[in-house]
Design a protein around this motif. Structure first.
Motif, PDB file in Angstrom:
ATOM      1  N   THR A  59     -23.199  -5.449 -20.485  1.00 32.36           N
ATOM      2  CA  THR A  59     -22.198  -4.720 -19.697  1.00 32.36           C
ATOM      3  C   THR A  59     -22.882  -4.060 -18.502  1.00 32.36           C
ATOM      4  N   TYR A  60     -22.259  -4.257 -17.342  1.00 30.64           N
ATOM      5  CA  TYR A  60     -22.768  -3.673 -16.103  1.00 30.64           C
ATOM      6  C   TYR A  60     -21.731  -2.643 -15.626  1.00 30.64           C
ATOM      7  N   TYR A  61     -22.203  -1.416 -15.410  1.00 29.85           N
ATOM      8  CA  TYR A  61     -21.297  -0.312 -15.120  1.00 29.85           C
ATOM      9  C   TYR A  61     -21.209  -0.031 -13.613  1.00 29.85           C
ATOM     10  N   ASN A  62     -20.036   0.479 -13.246  1.00 29.23           N
ATOM     11  CA  ASN A  62     -19.800   0.959 -11.865  1.00 29.23           C
ATOM     12  C   ASN A  62     -20.061  -0.117 -10.821  1.00 29.23           C
ATOM     13  N   ILE A  63     -19.429  -1.242 -11.025  1.00 29.03           N
ATOM     14  CA  ILE A  63     -19.498  -2.320 -10.039  1.00 29.03           C
ATOM     15  C   ILE A  63     -18.394  -2.081  -9.011  1.00 29.03           C
ATOM     16  N   PRO A  64     -18.751  -1.905  -7.708  1.00 30.96           N
ATOM     17  CA  PRO A  64     -17.708  -1.692  -6.696  1.00 30.96           C
ATOM     18  C   PRO A  64     -16.880  -2.955  -6.483  1.00 30.96           C
ATOM     19  N   VAL A  65     -15.581  -2.761  -6.319  1.00 33.97           N
ATOM     20  CA  VAL A  65     -14.686  -3.884  -6.058  1.00 33.97           C
ATOM     21  C   VAL A  65     -14.558  -4.077  -4.548  1.00 33.97           C
ATOM     22  N   GLU A  66     -14.869  -5.267  -4.090  1.00 32.32           N
ATOM     23  CA  GLU A  66     -14.790  -5.584  -2.664  1.00 32.32           C
ATOM     24  C   GLU A  66     -13.389  -6.080  -2.344  1.00 32.32           C
ATOM     25  N   ILE A  67     -12.742  -5.384  -1.424  1.00 35.06           N
ATOM     26  CA  ILE A  67     -11.397  -5.794  -1.011  1.00 35.06           C
ATOM     27  C   ILE A  67     -11.521  -6.663   0.231  1.00 35.06           C
ATOM     28  N   ALA A  79     -11.261  -8.227  -4.831  1.00 35.69           N
ATOM     29  CA  ALA A  79      -9.794  -8.150  -4.840  1.00 35.69           C
ATOM     30  C   ALA A  79      -9.305  -8.683  -3.500  1.00 35.69           C
ATOM     31  N   ASP A  80      -8.522  -9.756  -3.542  1.00 35.37           N
ATOM     32  CA  ASP A  80      -8.068 -10.431  -2.328  1.00 35.37           C
ATOM     33  C   ASP A  80      -6.706  -9.899  -1.927  1.00 35.37           C
ATOM     34  N   MET A  81      -6.640  -9.239  -0.740  1.00 35.92           N
ATOM     35  CA  MET A  81      -5.399  -8.634  -0.284  1.00 35.92           C
ATOM     36  C   MET A  81      -4.282  -9.662  -0.110  1.00 35.92           C
ATOM     37  N   SER A  82      -4.647 -10.939   0.021  1.00 38.25           N
ATOM     38  CA  SER A  82      -3.612 -11.983   0.145  1.00 38.25           C
ATOM     39  C   SER A  82      -2.852 -12.165  -1.159  1.00 38.25           C
ATOM     40  N   GLU A  83      -3.352 -11.611  -2.237  1.00 32.79           N
ATOM     41  CA  GLU A  83      -2.710 -11.720  -3.539  1.00 32.79           C
ATOM     42  C   GLU A  83      -2.026 -10.414  -3.938  1.00 32.79           C
ATOM     43  N   LEU A  84      -1.729  -9.584  -2.935  1.00 26.75           N
ATOM     44  CA  LEU A  84      -1.074  -8.309  -3.181  1.00 26.75           C
ATOM     45  C   LEU A  84       0.292  -8.524  -3.819  1.00 26.75           C
ATOM     46  N   THR A  85       0.563  -7.763  -4.883  1.00 24.90           N
ATOM     47  CA  THR A  85       1.844  -7.881  -5.579  1.00 24.90           C
ATOM     48  C   THR A  85       2.846  -6.876  -5.011  1.00 24.90           C
ATOM     49  N   LEU A  86       4.108  -7.036  -5.451  1.00 21.25           N
ATOM     50  CA  LEU A  86       5.137  -6.099  -5.033  1.00 21.25           C
ATOM     51  C   LEU A  86       4.872  -4.698  -5.568  1.00 21.25           C
ATOM     52  N   MET A  87       4.051  -4.602  -6.590  1.00 20.34           N
ATOM     53  CA  MET A  87       3.679  -3.310  -7.165  1.00 20.34           C
ATOM     54  C   MET A  87       2.448  -2.722  -6.491  1.00 20.34           C
ATOM     55  N   PHE A 127     -16.597 -13.500 -18.006  1.00 22.59           N
ATOM     56  CA  PHE A 127     -16.541 -12.123 -17.517  1.00 22.59           C
ATOM     57  C   PHE A 127     -15.292 -11.423 -18.035  1.00 22.59           C
ATOM     58  N   LYS A 128     -15.451 -10.145 -18.286  1.00 20.38           N
ATOM     59  CA  LYS A 128     -14.330  -9.316 -18.694  1.00 20.38           C
ATOM     60  C   LYS A 128     -14.521  -7.928 -18.077  1.00 20.38           C
ATOM     61  N   THR A 129     -13.427  -7.390 -17.511  1.00 21.31           N
ATOM     62  CA  THR A 129     -13.504  -6.070 -16.860  1.00 21.31           C
ATOM     63  C   THR A 129     -12.690  -5.052 -17.642  1.00 21.31           C
ATOM     64  N   ASN A 130     -13.034  -3.771 -17.477  1.00 18.73           N
ATOM     65  CA  ASN A 130     -12.300  -2.713 -18.179  1.00 18.73           C
ATOM     66  C   ASN A 130     -10.931  -2.469 -17.568  1.00 18.73           C
ATOM     67  N   ILE A 131     -10.744  -2.861 -16.278  1.00 21.38           N
ATOM     68  CA  ILE A 131      -9.419  -2.822 -15.658  1.00 21.38           C
ATOM     69  C   ILE A 131      -9.185  -4.165 -14.991  1.00 21.38           C
ATOM     70  N   ASP A 132      -7.918  -4.568 -14.915  1.00 23.92           N
ATOM     71  CA  ASP A 132      -7.613  -5.911 -14.431  1.00 23.92           C
ATOM     72  C   ASP A 132      -7.308  -5.971 -12.947  1.00 23.92           C
ATOM     73  N   SER A 133      -6.861  -4.833 -12.361  1.00 22.44           N
ATOM     74  CA  SER A 133      -6.405  -4.900 -10.970  1.00 22.44           C
ATOM     75  C   SER A 133      -6.661  -3.584 -10.246  1.00 22.44           C
ATOM     76  N   VAL A 134      -6.729  -3.692  -8.926  1.00 27.26           N
ATOM     77  CA  VAL A 134      -6.860  -2.525  -8.048  1.00 27.26           C
ATOM     78  C   VAL A 134      -5.461  -2.025  -7.704  1.00 27.26           C
ATOM     79  N   LYS A 135      -5.261  -0.721  -7.855  1.00 24.22           N
ATOM     80  CA  LYS A 135      -3.977  -0.127  -7.498  1.00 24.22           C
ATOM     81  C   LYS A 135      -4.085   0.503  -6.103  1.00 24.22           C
ATOM     82  N   LEU A 136      -3.103   0.229  -5.266  1.00 20.97           N
ATOM     83  CA  LEU A 136      -3.146   0.698  -3.884  1.00 20.97           C
ATOM     84  C   LEU A 136      -1.922   1.533  -3.534  1.00 20.97           C
ATOM     85  N   SER A 137      -2.141   2.455  -2.600  1.00 25.26           N
ATOM     86  CA  SER A 137      -1.045   3.141  -1.923  1.00 25.26           C
ATOM     87  C   SER A 137      -1.079   2.673  -0.479  1.00 25.26           C
TER      88      SER A 137
END
Length: 449
Positions: free
Chosen positions: A45-53, A98-106, A124-134
């Motif tokens: 397990t590798y901790y605190n991997i930054p997600v590149e948008i 995280a590819d912004m072209s795959e942005l969901t309605l949520m 690979f398995k992550t502790n969270i599946d998706s990036v949440k955006l405002s």
């Protein structure tokens, strides 16, 4: 013949077919067990991997900005693979995207993980599946920079001018966040300084309740500002007021005007302060023309400060209350002892010629010489006739007459009085008649005829 051989082969294969299939399965299982015992599957397990948008311009090009919620742009990644493969994989090899072209309605984006090394041989398995955006409209504004100081300079010094290298800052970000920004501050410490300061200060954003706003989605054109702070010396000086005219006839200004406060503390360069002993104020508000009673006026003395000088207390506006005393004129007759001679008490002539006899005619056979003075009651009452000395300056009179030396004759000379009369006024100029006569030589009784 051929058919006979084929039948024998078929019987050989199909004879005990189930046992033969079981043998194959057992053999494969044994191979897998043996293989795994030599190179087993392991996880790390590798901790605190930054997600590149990526492809963020799909949002920003529409005049919008995004903000990551709940820290979902950092993940922990669990990697599974053969021990011989995974032992060469490090945290730096793991990439989360995280590819912004795959942005969901949520307003979420799925996270995809890969490795720069042996990617196809790993799971690979992550502790969270998706990036949440405002996602909001982008807003850009500019605000003035409030530059202030903290602490106190060394004793006897104050803060003078505080000058930043620029006065405004521009920033942009989510509209709702930008609307919260009330002011921008930069603070410089001046603790114990006795000389000028040149430094840089960090810009900080605050809401209306003075809570600091920190958010990486706010972009500023500058984050620090250069500031020059002038440190000035201080000095306490009195205020001096000039009354421009005279009160009504028969009245007089009673002493010097006085103010509240009587002194002010000024600040400036020490080289400037050394040449200042008082602040002189001549203001039209101090006019007493035709007045018969004392007056009080409020005057702002700031405009009378010398160049390069300011008030040490920046909260002091400069207003002082000035009172000019006025009282009725008092007249008094003084009988001054009429003694004569060279600088004698009473009256005399200064520097009278040695070879001539000098007589002040008005003092002959007189015990007193009378003059009239006027002024405030206190000033007039303070004069003691016994202390008054009147002198005729013979050298000044000689020059005024255009003579080079004294000769016998009769002259008129003005009397100058000593400082006992400095605070009163003479009702008129006073003169005396000076009589110069040749000195008669005494007969020498011892001469032979």
């Amino acid at each position: 013949m051929k058919n006979s051989i084929l039948k024998k082969v078929v019987r050989l294969i199909t004879n005990n077919f189930g046992l033969k299939i079981l043998a194959v399965i057992v053999s494969c299982g044994l191979w897998i067990v043996v293989d795994n015992s030599n190179d087993p599957l392991v996880t790390d397990t590798y901790y605190n991997i930054p997600v590149e948008i990526i492809n963020a311009d799909l949002v920003t090009n529409e005049g919008k900005v995004y903000d990551v919620l709940d820290g979902t742009d950092v993940v922990n990644v669990t990697v599974k693979g053969k021990k011989t493969v995974l032992q060469y994989v490090s945290k730096e090899d793991i990439r989360a995207v995280a590819d912004m072209s795959e942005l969901t309605l949520m307003n979420t984006i799925g996270i995809k993980v890969s490795s720069a090394r042996s990617n196809s041989e790993l799971d690979f398995k992550t502790n969270i599946d998706s990036v949440k955006l405002s996602i909001e409209n982008k807003r850009s504004v500019q605000k003035p920079i409030n530059v202030t100081t903290s602490g106190e300079p060394a004793q006897g010094y104050v803060v003078g001018e505080v000058k930043p290298s620029q006065n405004v800052v521009r920033f942009s970000g989510p509209e709702s966040l930008i609307e919260e920004i009330d002011h921008v501050d930069a603070v410089i410490s001046v603790d114990d300084y006795s000389s000028d300061i040149n430094t840089s200060a960090e810009l900080k954003l605050y809401d209306a309740e003075n809570n600091e706003i920190k958010n990486s989605s706010i972009k500023m054109n500058i984050t620090t500002v250069n500031v020059a702070v002038t440190i000035l010396g201080t000095k306490i000086v009195p205020l001096s007021f000039v009354v421009p005219d005279q009160p009504a006839n028969g009245y007089v200004v009673n002493g010097e005007p006085f103010s509240m406060p009587e002194t002010v503390t000024i600040a400036g360069r020490n080289s400037v302060l050394d040449g200042i002993s008082k602040i002189v104020i001549s203001d039209p508000a101090l006019s007493v023309e035709d007045r018969t009673e004392s007056m009080t006026a409020v005057i702002n003395v700031r405009k009378y400060l010398p160049t390069g000088v300011q008030f040490a207390d920046s909260s002091f506006g400069g207003n002082v209350s000035v009172t000019v005393g006025i009282e009725q004129l008092v007249t008094r007759e003084l009988r001054i002892p009429a003694t004569s001679g060279h600088f004698a008490a009473g009256f005399g002539a200064g520097s009278n010629p040695d070879d001539l006899k000098l007589t002040l005619r008005e003092l002959e056979n007189q015990e007193y010489y009378t003059i009239r003075i006027s002024g405030t009651k206190a000033a007039v009452d303070a004069v003691n006739a016994e202390d008054v000395i009147g002198v005729i300056d013979m050298n000044a009179l000689l020059e005024k007459l255009g003579l080079t030396e004294w000769v016998p004759g009769i002259y008129q000379g003005e009397i100058t009085f000593n400082d006992v009369l400095d605070y009163v006024t003479l009702e008129q100029p006073y003169q005396m008649t000076i009589v110069l006569e040749a000195i008669e030589e005494e007969a020498d009784g011892n001469n032979n005829e």
